[in-house]
Design an enzyme around this catalytic site. Structure first.
Site, PDB file in Angstrom:
ATOM      1  N   ARG A 152       0.859  -1.178   0.000  1.00 31.56           N
ATOM      2  CA  ARG A 152       0.000   0.000   0.000  1.00 31.56           C
ATOM      3  C   ARG A 152       0.898   1.231   0.000  1.00 31.56           C
ATOM      4  O   ARG A 152       1.956   1.238   0.653  1.00 31.56           O
ATOM      5  CB  ARG A 152      -0.889   0.043   1.254  1.00 31.56           C
ATOM      6  CG  ARG A 152      -2.048  -0.954   1.262  1.00 31.56           C
ATOM      7  CD  ARG A 152      -3.124  -0.585   0.244  1.00 31.56           C
ATOM      8  NE  ARG A 152      -4.279  -1.460   0.298  1.00 31.56           N
ATOM      9  CZ  ARG A 152      -4.443  -2.570  -0.426  1.00 31.56           C
ATOM     10  NH1 ARG A 152      -3.500  -2.945  -1.282  1.00 31.56           N
ATOM     11  NH2 ARG A 152      -5.542  -3.288  -0.323  1.00 31.56           N
TER      12      ARG A 152
ATOM     13  N   HIS B 216      -1.615   0.076  -9.645  1.00 32.23           N
ATOM     14  CA  HIS B 216      -2.240  -0.845  -8.673  1.00 32.23           C
ATOM     15  C   HIS B 216      -2.901  -2.024  -9.410  1.00 32.23           C
ATOM     16  O   HIS B 216      -4.115  -2.215  -9.344  1.00 32.23           O
ATOM     17  CB  HIS B 216      -3.265  -0.085  -7.811  1.00 32.23           C
ATOM     18  CG  HIS B 216      -3.513  -0.755  -6.480  1.00 32.23           C
ATOM     19  ND1 HIS B 216      -3.794  -0.074  -5.329  1.00 32.23           N
ATOM     20  CD2 HIS B 216      -3.545  -2.066  -6.139  1.00 32.23           C
ATOM     21  CE1 HIS B 216      -3.975  -0.919  -4.327  1.00 32.23           C
ATOM     22  NE2 HIS B 216      -3.832  -2.132  -4.798  1.00 32.23           N
TER      23      HIS B 216
ATOM     24  N   GLU C 259      -2.658   8.074  -4.323  1.00 36.19           N
ATOM     25  CA  GLU C 259      -3.053   7.197  -5.420  1.00 36.19           C
ATOM     26  C   GLU C 259      -4.470   7.574  -5.833  1.00 36.19           C
ATOM     27  O   GLU C 259      -5.350   7.541  -4.969  1.00 36.19           O
ATOM     28  CB  GLU C 259      -2.996   5.744  -4.941  1.00 36.19           C
ATOM     29  CG  GLU C 259      -3.098   4.734  -6.039  1.00 36.19           C
ATOM     30  CD  GLU C 259      -2.919   3.305  -5.498  1.00 36.19           C
ATOM     31  OE1 GLU C 259      -1.848   2.999  -4.934  1.00 36.19           O
ATOM     32  OE2 GLU C 259      -3.864   2.516  -5.625  1.00 36.19           O
TER      33      GLU C 259
HETATM   34  C1  GLV Z   1      -5.160  -5.298  -3.684  1.00 35.66           C
HETATM   35  O1  GLV Z   1      -4.541  -4.315  -3.477  1.00 35.66           O
HETATM   36  C2  GLV Z   1      -5.620  -6.199  -2.671  1.00 35.66           C
HETATM   37  O2  GLV Z   1      -5.530  -5.869  -1.480  1.00 35.66           O
HETATM   38  O3  GLV Z   1      -6.127  -7.267  -3.030  1.00 35.66           O
END
Ligand code: GLV
Length: 326
Positions: A236, A284, A265
């Site tokens: 993250r 992402h 983001e």
């Molecule tokens: C993606 O970022 C997830 O947490 O699956």
């Protein structure tokens, strides 16, 4: 008998959505912008089920406004946007999607390492811009065989990344809140965080975002890394202090970064991160393959339907804290 009301925020792959539609009456937010909070609170007021994505903060305020809610599900393994304590307090099980995205996310993490190490996207830019005539101006990459990979956060995805790294001839070390008893099977040596920062030629970050990991990588940490280090974040964005990362890349404190997640983001067009030449950013996409997103959507719907029937969820984060649902 009337169908239970379910609110769905964001998209779901069609087979899963159709399955949900067979059993539930759905209100779905499909617009690109985040759902305004007042609309969300209005929608959940009579909802029995809720599917969210990480743009939605599930907290006490939302739960208070949703007196009929029996289950919340999210199509992700991470759940830093969910107040689990509050869900448990309101006796609402929360389901996520672990397991099904392990290989796909490990592939992306390792791809970022390979693409950075071998300057793949700079090479593609060079070809697309027809820069051949200007002479060979591409900087060389590095070999990864024989190098040391440091994995921060050794869960299932970490172990899958280690497997890939071993196959590419890397030495693997890791840091985790708790040492794994099976690390000799994984082929990764446990190190203190500090030692990992010092020793690793490349670092891949996979730790969940929590109070303990927010800002885990700041100025001090980048200073402790090798000046030749590659830094890859697939967890993250807020696990990293972005200003400190920009500075470390500008001053040569580290060599290169590859990020699938950022803070903020999305990254604005004029953000300093986008002015750097020693960086690669993807939007992402850790789990973004057809097969994996399909499986995640099905697991999300499994979780939701189980919760509506007061059955245990296939993957429940707060199962032990839910009273009288099993
Ligand atoms: C993606 O970022 C997830 O947490 O699956």
């Amino acid at each position: 008998m009337s169908k239970p009301n379910v609110v769905v925020i964001g998209g779901l792959m069609t087979p899963a959505l159709e399955r949900l539609q067979n059993f539930c009456s759905i209100k779905q937010w499909k617009k690109e912008n985040d759902i305004p909070r007042d609309i969300l609170l209005e929608w959940v007021a009579d909802a029995e089920g809720l599917i969210v994505n990480n743009s939605v903060a599930v907290n006490e305020e939302l739960l208070q406004n949703a007196p009929r809610l029996k289950v919340i599900a999210q199509m992700a393994v991470g759940y830093d946007n969910i107040d689990i304590e509050a869900c448990s307090k309101y006796n609402v099980p929360f389901g996520n999607t672990p397991g099904v995205l392990v290989d796909t996310t490990a592939d992306l993490a390792f791809s970022l390492l390979l693409c950075s190490a071998r300057r793949i996207h700079e090479g593609w830019d060079f070809v697309r811009e027809n820069s051949w005539a200007l002479g060979h101006k591409l900087s060389f990459g590095i070999d990864i065989a024989g190098k040391t990979l440091g994995i921060v956060g050794m869960g299932q995805i970490g172990a899958a990344v280690a497997q890939r790294a071993k196959a590419f001839g890397m030495n693997v070390i890791y840091y985790n809140r708790n040492r794994r008893h099976d690390d000799d099977k994984i082929g990764a040596a446990y190190q203190s965080f500090e030692t990992l920062l010092n020793k690793a030629d490349a670092i891949i970050v996979l730790t969940p975002l929590s109070q303990e990991t927010r800002g885990l990588f700041g100025r001090e940490e980048f200073r402790k890394m090798k000046s030749t280090a590659y830094f890859i974040n697939v967890s993250r964005g807020p696990v990293v202090d972005t200003d400190a990362l920009v500075e470390a890349l500008q001053t040569g404190e580290i060599a290169y970064a590859a990020l699938d997640v950022t803070d903020p983001e999305p990254v604005a067009r004029d953000h300093p991160l986008l002015t750097l030449s020693n960086i690669l950013i993807t939007p992402h996409i850790g789990s973004a393959t057809v097969e994996t997103r399909t499986a995640m959507a099905q697991l999300t719907v499994d979780n939701l339907l189980a919760g509506l029937e007061d059955k245990p969820l296939a993957a429940c984060v707060n199962a032990s804290r839910i009273i009288g649902k099993e």
